[in-house]
Design an enzyme around this catalytic site. Structure first.
Site, short mmCIF file in Angstrom:
data_model
loop_
_atom_site.label_atom_id
_atom_site.label_comp_id
_atom_site.label_asym_id
_atom_site.label_seq_id
_atom_site.Cartn_x
_atom_site.Cartn_y
_atom_site.Cartn_z
N GLY B 321 62.85 35.89 34.68
CA GLY B 321 62.61 35.35 36.20
C GLY B 321 60.98 35.17 36.18
O GLY B 321 60.66 34.44 35.48
N SER B 322 60.86 35.42 37.51
CA SER B 322 59.51 34.53 37.29
C SER B 322 58.64 35.30 37.17
O SER B 322 57.14 35.02 36.41
CB SER B 322 58.68 35.42 38.64
OG SER B 322 59.63 34.29 39.98
N THR B 323 58.82 36.54 35.72
CA THR B 323 57.78 37.10 35.28
C THR B 323 57.37 36.33 33.70
O THR B 323 56.00 35.91 33.13
CB THR B 323 57.77 38.57 34.11
OG1 THR B 323 59.99 38.11 33.59
CG2 THR B 323 58.34 39.33 35.35
N LYS B 325 56.31 33.07 34.37
CA LYS B 325 55.86 32.49 34.84
C LYS B 325 54.33 32.55 34.36
O LYS B 325 53.80 31.79 33.73
CB LYS B 325 56.18 31.68 36.06
CG LYS B 325 56.77 31.49 37.29
CD LYS B 325 57.04 31.35 38.51
CE LYS B 325 58.18 31.72 39.55
NZ LYS B 325 57.84 31.53 41.03
N ASP B 622 63.00 34.09 44.42
CA ASP B 622 62.22 32.96 43.82
C ASP B 622 63.85 33.05 42.39
O ASP B 622 64.26 33.93 43.01
CB ASP B 622 61.26 33.38 42.89
CG ASP B 622 61.38 34.45 42.64
OD1 ASP B 622 61.87 35.72 42.24
OD2 ASP B 622 60.34 35.20 41.19
#
Lengths: 366, 637
Positions: B321-323, B325, B622
């Protein structure tokens, strides 16, 4: 070719006695080795091979007139002496002793051959020896010399058992030829200090231990005395009727040492009891007496001496082995003829039987 | 025809055969007398001797080594346990004995018979274990009836005790009886049926150290099995102990923080790779595996949707997921698609690629967004743009610099490698070309991207220390029974990212903002006295058009949070995955906060600090996207 008359004179008594022991032996080896992990052919099968091979050799020997042995006797004696020396120099070491000689195709134990050769040599020697009224001390010195050389060489290997046997066979033959009482007495008087010399200088520590263990088995319960104790337990626990085939606990739990070779008789005694032992001993006794009978019936001196020598060889093997197993003699590596597992013993004994048969078959031929 | 001479000698000789025959007969008679003496007169004595003459080898199991945490607190040790054994060769009537045993001890007869049958064919006079872990009452009963149960024996064996119960169960693993297959395979020659062997976790990986070597006693026993004397004895050698890098206090608090939720957490020392906590929730009771597993508990383990038997920290592969990014941002910086905070993207709430529309979690859009803001508020559009500009292979190249997509070699069985997709990978795997639109989900850690919790921890740790990848370490030392160190493990640098420190600084500033600035998605991780930096993540399990209240458990999103602390001088890195926890900020961040708090507490032991209760959740959504031709799939295995 072989004389037709010979076939009619085959000594069936001798053949049957030997065959009976062989078959009992194979049965016994089967039981003694059921607890073994075996790679390749089982021991009893190999023993059948050895027996067949031995019988073959005995049959071949029967076709050759034993008188030929007389002509070659000293040559054979010399040849084996050379081999005995060779063994000490080139021999193959196994279990702390050097007894085997590699002849390329197979290994031989010259000391084993010496048992037969000393018989032939002595028969040849005494055939032309004036001994009427018994041999004097002076008369026994030359044969004792002939005996001493191989015995010392064999003791050097060291192989006390075979050395003793060779000496016993030879001495038995000397008794047969005849000894004066004075000779016997002086012989005994000389032997005692010789034992002392032998003990001090010739015996190896393990041999001394065996003798001491024999005198007092409790001396080392788990050492070499262990064998004697376990063997006695096996024999004694067999009782009157035995524990049954393949049911001997001493055997199947492998308390017995070398139970298919030197201690085969204790397996038999455990599983078949006193009754079985009686049967086996009677067969053995018959064999020895029959051997003496052959010696008696033989009409020439060489043949009679030869027959007596072979019989003595069988007799001493039986007595020493049995005596060892039931705790009457020290543990020496002497197999039971036709009964213990082993090719060498089987062949040597069968050659002896071949010679006996040879003599027995020709008893009427003069 | 030979000449006949020595007629007199021959006659004398022949005469002697009679004498010799007599002598021979006498000697044979003597032998027979001796045999009579042995076999008839003394037969009973010798028979008793032969029956008593039974040597038996009784093995003495070596005590298994302990497992301790980094402070020497014992996590696993041994306690005595009794088992019922039998020596088959000494049992006369097997069926009668089994009947007796099952009625006396209230044991299942069929089970006893089965274990008996299974162990046959081993060495003679070797005890077979029929029932392990019998109670002290059962031991008493056997002792009382000993004489009526010939061949039956009680064996005392040390049994594994897991001090913390289910604490760290996946890491510690369990032991159970060695299997038949194992026994027949190489390396198990020293094992006997009934012996225990490590089947999982540290118990398995360090079996050779922990096991020790069994001793034994050569006994002489009588036919009834009574010991007459000990002939020889060899002492067992106690197994070595394993000292973990784990701090059991942090571990305990971390597991407690999960509550009933399923998930995994890994806490790691930023400057050595030493793992301080290794959580997979829910746990199981390892001690049940070495005894008789109660069927209902076994069933409940198998049927629990939260999969308690699975070591999620090691084998769970989650879309980050957003980690992720962090990786996309670094890929942007490395490839000059982002120049520090001056590069901006205008987020309108969605991002169009061809016919597909990728939505930002914030439907209203984030407006002008730079790197720091994009991390702080987890703007998806910023990363769709950056990811698209950089391309999937460059994202993968940056991920590779962090050694993602390959297992880290932590030393436990079944470690998974995760997955970092590339165009080449797709060609190989599916035989299809990479579609440009597939890059957008990858940029926000969805799509094909998979990472394990250990990899997440390693990633954030590498960010914290600005570029060094340490091999995650679980074991500090092997010590012998006297506590003497036999083997010491030192931190191992697996590699370096080769990314310059100033780029890491930019990322770290953004991660600090996530937790500490208004609008940050990770505020729930805050703990009073320490500056934490981190990144939230929410990964889709299945694509849902309308995410509403009451989504069934198994379809809810996974919540993730990666963090390090203290911000100025990073020492601990934490990765938390809460399965179906829905929001990284609300479900995972508080757990990370508590783990960091626990670590802080462990630094100053005497003081008792209250648990921080930071429930100021900030909404984050997100990775919610709609599209026609792109399949975004989140997987949870």
């Amino acid at each position: 070719m072989i004389d037709r008359r010979l076939l009619t004179n085959i000594d069936w008594m001798l053949a049957c006695l030997v065959l009976a022991i062989c078959l009992l032996g194979i049965l016994n080896i089967y039981s003694a080795t059921t607890s073994y992990k075996i790679i390749g052919s089982p021991f009893y099968i190999k023993q059948i091979y050895w027996m067949t091979f031995g019988i073959g050799i005995a049959l071949v020997l029967c076709t050759i007139d034993y008188h030929l042995l007389e002509d070659f006797s000293f040559w054979m004696y010399g040849f084996i002496l050379v081999l005995l020396v060779a063994v000490l120099i080139f021999g193959r070491r196994s279990m702390g002793a050097t007894r085997w000689l590699n002849l390329g195709l197979f290994n031989v134990q010259p000391s084993e051959l010496m048992k037969l050769v000393i018989i032939i040599t002595f028969a040849r020697f005494f055939n032309n020896y004036h001994s009427a009224g018994g041999m004097s001390v002076k008369d026994v010195l030359p044969p004792l010399g002939i005996l001493a050389v191989p015995v010392i060489l064999i003791m050097k290997q060291p192989d006390l058992g075979t050395a003793t046997l060779v000496a016993l066979i030879a001495i038995s033959m000397m008794f047969y030829v005849g000894l004066r009482w004075s000779t016997v007495v002086s012989f005994v008087l000389v032997t005692i200090p010789m034992f002392w010399v032998g003990w001090t200088y010739f015996l190896h520590p393990y041999q001394k231990n065996r003798v001491l263990d024999f005198i007092n088995p409790e001396r080392s319960r788990l050492g070499s005395g262990y064998h004697i104790i376990q063997s006695k337990i096996a024999v004694g626990s067999g009782g009157l009727a035995g524990k049954g085939f393949i049911k001997g606990t001493q055997t199947q739990l492998r308390f017995l040492p070398e139970q298919h070779t030197d201690f085969a008789f204790s397996v038999f005694a455990e599983e078949w009891g006193f009754v079985g032992c009686l049967v086996l001993i009677v067969i053995y006794l018959s064999l020895v007496l029959w051997g003496l009978n052959i010696a008696r019936r033989c009409n020439d001196r060489f043949g009679s001496l030869l027959a007596m020598g072979v019989t003595a060889m069988l007799f001493w093997h039986i007595v020493i082995n049995m005596g060892m197993v039931i705790g009457m003699f020290p543990v020496v590596g002497v197999p039971m003829p036709f009964f213990s597992y082993g090719g060498t013993s089987m062949i040597t004994s069968m050659v002896g039987i071949g010679i006996l048969q040879n003599i027995s078959m020709r008893r009427f031929m003069f | 025809m030979r000449q006949k001479r020595f007629v007199r000698e021959i006659a004398e000789m022949k005469q002697r055969t009679i004498l010799l025959s007599f002598v021979v007969a006498v000697i044979f008679f003597v032998l027979l007398v001796r045999l009579w003496h042995l076999q008839i007169l003394s037969a009973e004595d010798y028979r008793n001797m032969s029956e008593n003459n039974r040597l038996r080898f009784v093995p003495i199991a070596a005590s298994r080594g302990a497992i301790m945490d980094r402070n020497g607190t014992v996590m696993v040790s041994n306690q005595p346990s009794f088992s019922l054994a039998v020596i088959p060769q000494e049992v006369k009537d097997k069926d009668a004995l089994l009947d007796q045993l099952s009625s006396l001890l209230d044991l299942d007869r069929a089970e006893l018979a089965e274990r008996w049958a299974k162990s046959m064919g081993r060495a003679k006079y070797y005890p077979i274990v029929l029932a392990s872990n019998i109670s002290r009452d059962q031991v008493e009963i056997i002792e009382e009836n000993r004489l009526r149960l010939p061949g039956v024996d009680i064996e005392m064996k040390p049994v594994r005790e897991y001090k913390g119960g289910i604490i760290a169960s996946h890491l510690l693993g369990y032991i159970s009886e060695v299997s038949e297959d194992d026994l027949n395979s190489q390396g198990f020659s020293d094992y006997n049926p009934g012996d225990y062997v490590g089947k999982n976790g540290i118990e398995r990986s360090f079996e050779s150290e922990l096991h020790g070597s069994d001793g034994g006693r050569q006994l002489e026993v009588d036919a009834r099995g009574r010991v007459l004397r000990t002939i020889s004895e060899s002492n067992p050698v106690v197994g070595n102990s394993v000292v973990l890098t784990i701090d059991s206090t942090i571990q305990k608090k971390a597991e407690k923080a999960f509550g009933e939720q399923a998930g995994a957490a890994v806490a790691m020392d930023v400057n050595s790779g030493e793992i301080l906590a290794f959580v997979s929730n829910p746990g199981f009771d390892p001690s049940l595996f070495s005894g008789k597993m109660p069927p209902d508990i076994w069933k409940s383990y198998l049927e629990d949707k939260r999969r308690p038997l699975e070591n999620k920290a090691l084998t769970g592969q989650y879309p980050p997921g957003s980690t992720f990014k962090i990786i996309t941002a670094l890929a942007g910086l490395e490839n000059h698609k982002i120049d520090d905070d001056r590069t901006t993207v205008n987020c309108t709430g969605s991002y169009k690629v061809g016919t597909s529309t990728f939505k930002c979690w914030n439907k209203k859009g984030h407006g002008t967004t730079n790197l720091k803001k994009s991390l702080r508020e987890s703007c998806d559009v910023f990363y769709y743009q950056v990811g698209g500009n950089v391309g999937v292979d460059h994202i993968a190249a940056t991920a590779k610099k962090f050694m993602l997509g390959a297992s880290l070699g932590i030393g436990l069985k079944n470690e998974k490698s995760g997955l970092i997709p590339t165009t080449e990978w797709k060609q190989k795997r599916f035989g299809k070309r990479w579609i440009y639109g597939e890059t957008m989900p990858v940029a926000i850690g969805q799509g094909y991207v998979l990472m394990t919790p250990i990899q997440l921890a390693s990633m954030i740790s590498t960010v914290a220390n600005e570029g060094t990848i340490y091999r995650p370490m679980l074991v500090k030392r092997i010590v012998d029974a006297d506590g003497k160190t036999i083997k010491a493990f030192t931190p191992e640098k697996m590699g370096s990212t080769g990314i310059s420190a100033d780029k890491f600084k930019l990322i770290k500033q953004g991660l600090y903002a996530v937790v500490n600035e208004p609008g940050g998605t990770g505020g729930a991780a805050r703990v009073g006295e320490i500056k934490i930096a981190g990144k939230t993540g929410t990964s889709q399990v299945v694509k849902l058009r309308d995410s509403k209240q009451g989504t069934p458990y198994q379809y809810r999103d996974h919540a993730l949070f990666v963090a390090f602390a203290p911000y100025d001088n990073p020492q601990i890195a934490v990765a938390v995955v809460v399965e179906h926890g829905e929001h990284g900020g609300s479900a995972a961040a508080p757990i990370a906060g508590r783990i960091i708090q626990a670590w802080l507490d462990s630094k100053k032991p005497p003081q008792k600090t209250p648990m921080p209760q930071s429930d100021d959740d900030e909404e984050e959504e997100d990775g919610q996207q709609t599209k026609e031709d792109v399949t975004v799939k989140g997987t949870n295995d």
